[in-house]
Design a protein around this motif. Structure first.
Motif, PDB file in Angstrom:
ATOM      1  N   VAL A  48      62.417  33.486 -24.929  1.00 38.37           N
ATOM      2  CA  VAL A  48      63.495  32.670 -25.423  1.00 38.37           C
ATOM      3  C   VAL A  48      64.606  33.306 -26.140  1.00 38.37           C
ATOM      4  N   PRO A  49      65.920  33.301 -25.807  1.00 36.13           N
ATOM      5  CA  PRO A  49      66.836  34.038 -26.402  1.00 36.13           C
ATOM      6  C   PRO A  49      67.119  33.514 -27.553  1.00 36.13           C
ATOM      7  N   ASP A  50      67.708  34.480 -28.434  1.00 33.78           N
ATOM      8  CA  ASP A  50      67.997  34.086 -29.787  1.00 33.78           C
ATOM      9  C   ASP A  50      69.381  32.970 -29.825  1.00 33.78           C
ATOM     10  N   ASP A  51      70.259  33.269 -28.875  1.00 35.34           N
ATOM     11  CA  ASP A  51      71.416  32.516 -28.623  1.00 35.34           C
ATOM     12  C   ASP A  51      70.953  31.097 -28.334  1.00 35.34           C
TER      13      ASP A  51
ATOM     14  N   ARG B 229      62.663  25.640 -28.892  1.00 32.73           N
ATOM     15  CA  ARG B 229      63.903  26.095 -29.181  1.00 32.73           C
ATOM     16  C   ARG B 229      64.815  24.837 -29.682  1.00 32.73           C
ATOM     17  N   LYS B 230      65.143  24.105 -29.039  1.00 33.33           N
ATOM     18  CA  LYS B 230      66.116  22.921 -29.343  1.00 33.33           C
ATOM     19  C   LYS B 230      65.441  21.490 -29.358  1.00 33.33           C
ATOM     20  N   ALA B 231      65.385  20.791 -30.052  1.00 30.42           N
ATOM     21  CA  ALA B 231      64.691  19.470 -30.075  1.00 30.42           C
ATOM     22  C   ALA B 231      65.903  18.425 -30.965  1.00 30.42           C
ATOM     23  N   TYR B 232      66.903  18.022 -30.121  1.00 31.13           N
ATOM     24  CA  TYR B 232      68.123  17.160 -30.688  1.00 31.13           C
ATOM     25  C   TYR B 232      67.973  15.668 -30.514  1.00 31.13           C
ATOM     26  N   GLY B 233      68.227  14.937 -31.604  1.00 29.54           N
ATOM     27  CA  GLY B 233      68.374  13.340 -31.259  1.00 29.54           C
ATOM     28  C   GLY B 233      67.449  12.548 -30.720  1.00 29.54           C
ATOM     29  N   GLY B 234      67.821  11.804 -29.810  1.00 28.66           N
ATOM     30  CA  GLY B 234      66.934  10.693 -29.063  1.00 28.66           C
ATOM     31  C   GLY B 234      66.053  11.342 -28.246  1.00 28.66           C
ATOM     32  N   ALA B 235      66.568  12.540 -27.619  1.00 27.77           N
ATOM     33  CA  ALA B 235      65.664  13.372 -26.668  1.00 27.77           C
ATOM     34  C   ALA B 235      64.319  13.838 -27.172  1.00 27.77           C
ATOM     35  N   TYR B 236      64.652  14.333 -28.636  1.00 27.10           N
ATOM     36  CA  TYR B 236      63.550  14.992 -29.121  1.00 27.10           C
ATOM     37  C   TYR B 236      62.506  13.902 -29.616  1.00 27.10           C
ATOM     38  N   ASP B 237      62.759  12.602 -29.748  1.00 24.82           N
ATOM     39  CA  ASP B 237      61.915  11.549 -29.968  1.00 24.82           C
ATOM     40  C   ASP B 237      61.037  11.315 -28.603  1.00 24.82           C
ATOM     41  N   VAL B 238      61.669  11.027 -27.592  1.00 19.74           N
ATOM     42  CA  VAL B 238      61.316  11.015 -26.172  1.00 19.74           C
ATOM     43  C   VAL B 238      60.255  12.084 -25.825  1.00 19.74           C
ATOM     44  N   MET B 239      60.394  13.362 -26.185  1.00 12.31           N
ATOM     45  CA  MET B 239      59.529  14.407 -25.585  1.00 12.31           C
ATOM     46  C   MET B 239      58.231  14.612 -26.562  1.00 12.31           C
ATOM     47  N   SER B 240      57.268  13.541 -26.290  1.00 11.90           N
ATOM     48  CA  SER B 240      56.083  13.510 -26.995  1.00 11.90           C
ATOM     49  C   SER B 240      56.165  13.909 -28.586  1.00 11.90           C
ATOM     50  N   SER B 241      56.980  13.319 -29.034  1.00 11.42           N
ATOM     51  CA  SER B 241      57.062  13.745 -30.655  1.00 11.42           C
ATOM     52  C   SER B 241      56.074  13.022 -31.365  1.00 11.42           C
TER      53      SER B 241
ATOM     54  N   VAL C  80      49.029  17.043 -31.852  1.00 11.70           N
ATOM     55  CA  VAL C  80      49.468  18.065 -32.493  1.00 11.70           C
ATOM     56  C   VAL C  80      50.817  18.300 -32.181  1.00 11.70           C
ATOM     57  N   ASN C  81      51.590  18.681 -33.026  1.00 15.66           N
ATOM     58  CA  ASN C  81      53.286  19.091 -32.655  1.00 15.66           C
ATOM     59  C   ASN C  81      53.293  20.554 -33.486  1.00 15.66           C
ATOM     60  N   TYR C  82      53.642  21.313 -32.709  1.00 17.68           N
ATOM     61  CA  TYR C  82      54.108  22.968 -33.154  1.00 17.68           C
ATOM     62  C   TYR C  82      55.634  22.958 -33.006  1.00 17.68           C
ATOM     63  N   ALA C  83      55.960  24.209 -33.719  1.00 12.78           N
ATOM     64  CA  ALA C  83      57.346  24.580 -33.479  1.00 12.78           C
ATOM     65  C   ALA C  83      57.261  25.881 -33.692  1.00 12.78           C
ATOM     66  N   TRP C  84      58.015  26.745 -32.834  1.00 12.76           N
ATOM     67  CA  TRP C  84      58.211  28.009 -32.968  1.00 12.76           C
ATOM     68  C   TRP C  84      59.397  28.423 -34.311  1.00 12.76           C
ATOM     69  N   PRO C  85      59.322  29.442 -34.791  1.00 10.99           N
ATOM     70  CA  PRO C  85      60.223  29.862 -36.005  1.00 10.99           C
ATOM     71  C   PRO C  85      61.630  29.580 -35.712  1.00 10.99           C
ATOM     72  N   GLY C  86      62.289  29.871 -34.560  1.00 13.23           N
ATOM     73  CA  GLY C  86      63.507  29.528 -34.267  1.00 13.23           C
ATOM     74  C   GLY C  86      63.816  28.154 -33.665  1.00 13.23           C
ATOM     75  N   ALA C  87      63.025  27.210 -33.885  1.00 17.60           N
ATOM     76  CA  ALA C  87      63.078  25.854 -33.333  1.00 17.60           C
ATOM     77  C   ALA C  87      64.121  25.182 -34.223  1.00 17.60           C
ATOM     78  N   GLU C  88      64.970  24.408 -33.659  1.00 20.27           N
ATOM     79  CA  GLU C  88      65.791  23.419 -34.366  1.00 20.27           C
ATOM     80  C   GLU C  88      65.357  21.939 -33.950  1.00 20.27           C
ATOM     81  N   VAL C  89      65.265  21.157 -35.039  1.00 21.14           N
ATOM     82  CA  VAL C  89      64.799  19.771 -35.131  1.00 21.14           C
ATOM     83  C   VAL C  89      65.908  18.903 -35.827  1.00 21.14           C
ATOM     84  N   ALA C  90      66.751  18.478 -34.940  1.00 17.35           N
ATOM     85  CA  ALA C  90      68.144  17.933 -35.745  1.00 17.35           C
ATOM     86  C   ALA C  90      68.526  16.595 -34.963  1.00 17.35           C
TER      87      ALA C  90
END
Length: 336
Positions: free
Chosen positions: A104-107, A230-242, A249-259
């Protein structure tokens, strides 16, 4: 008669010899004055990449039969958990996956192939993709963890940056409901910047179609494990098995953004044109990490990518005895 295959779970077609349509080219020519060939009207390429009626296309009958046998190898004979096929594990459950640290790229705007992430995590890198040519911004596939069948859903940033659209929502919703119907556990990999914007999507009913995927995940009572890469934004974050949809169980990698949205878009809305760079830096520092979500319980743990397989295998072992009842009712009213 064409509705008979449409009622089945999976449809495989052979290129240039298999066709499906409600009315043939001759009728179409008579009624609408359109000139169209059988292939362009209802051939394998059309139904596996545009209409979504079929789930796979193959160059000949032999290839189609081999693929069908491979698919059946993943499937149980009924919805009884005891019939879920189990193979002798040949890939250690505690295997670390160091290559995930580099996949997963940093950018956040750089694409990568989510299929590479899935192959690195599942047994022996073996996955059987369903509808690979349709809505390629989302991946749906069967795989194994410790020799046991699992269903995998993942946003693919290689196409449309991984955005959810009408086709992706419908494709994934049907797959999730199939897995739930046959007690197949679900693993979801999330890298989604939101729903695809535009009048085409809005007029096509993205609200209704997006709700299908939300409903499918919320309704599912099988073990559900989610990893935000990596990214989990807005309503799409909710939809994707939040966690809000009863994920176990919900995990996040250190570079993930939930906003709610990305830093640039949020700053432009909140501050308009005032000190954009300064406010963007502050927003990134505050929200471009999974800490806030973890503090609020939306993420159970922030994990090193290389530990993903080990932790998911452990969770699946614990969740094998999961039982979740449902209210007595005639049937659900899914947003069709």
């Amino acid at each position: 008669a064409v509705y008979s295959p449409a009622l089945t779970d999976f449809i495989f077609m052979v290129d240039e010899t298999a066709y499906m349509f409600v009315t043939g080219p001759e009728v179409v020519k008579t009624v609408t004055n359109e000139d169209v060939t059988k292939e362009d009207l209802g051939g394998a390429s059309i139904h596996t990449s545009k209409s979504g009626v079929a789930h796979g296309s193959f160059p000949n009958d032999v290839a189609a039969m081999r693929a069908m046998r491979r698919l059946l190898d993943f499937l149980p004979s009924s919805n009884d958990k005891s019939t879920l096929p189990t193979k002798e594990p040949t890939d250690p459950a505690n295997r670390l996956v160091p290559e995930l640290e580099r996949l997963v790229p940093d950018d956040p705007n750089s694409p990568y192939d989510m299929k590479d992430v899935v192959r690195a995590v599942v047994d022996n890198g073996d996955m059987f993709e369903i509808m690979p040519n349709m809505a390629q911004n989302i991946v749906t596939a069967f795989a194994r963890m410790e020799g046991r069948t699992v269903g995998v859903v993942g946003n693919n940033p290689l196409t449309l940056a991984g955005c959810l659209d009408i086709s992706a929502s419908t494709k994934a919703a049907r797959f999730v409901r199939f897995c739930d119907a046959f007690n197949i556990p679900l693993i979801t990999f999330v890298d989604v910047p939101g729903f695809l914007p535009g009048t085409g999507q809005e007029h096509g009913g993205i609200i209704r179609h997006g709700a299908k995927l939300l409903y499918a995940f919320a309704e599912a009572t099988v073990p559900k494990i989610t990893v935000v890469t990596r990214k989990a934004y807005g309503g799409a974050y909710d939809v994707m098995s939040s966690k809000h949809l009863r994920a176990d169980v919900n995990y996040a990698w250190p570079g993930a953004e939930v906003a709610v949205m990305g830093a640039k878009g949020a700053v432009e809305i909140i501050y308009h044109s005032e000190d954009v760079e300064e406010h963007t830096a502050q927003y990134v520092e505050r929200f471009a990490n999974p800490m806030v979500s973890a503090q609020r319980g939306f993420v159970d743990d922030i994990i090193s990518p290389e530990d993903t397989r080990r932790l998911v295998c452990n969770d699946l072992q614990i969740l094998r005895t999961k039982e979740l009842g449902s209210f007595k009712k005639k049937h659900d009213n899914m947003p069709l």
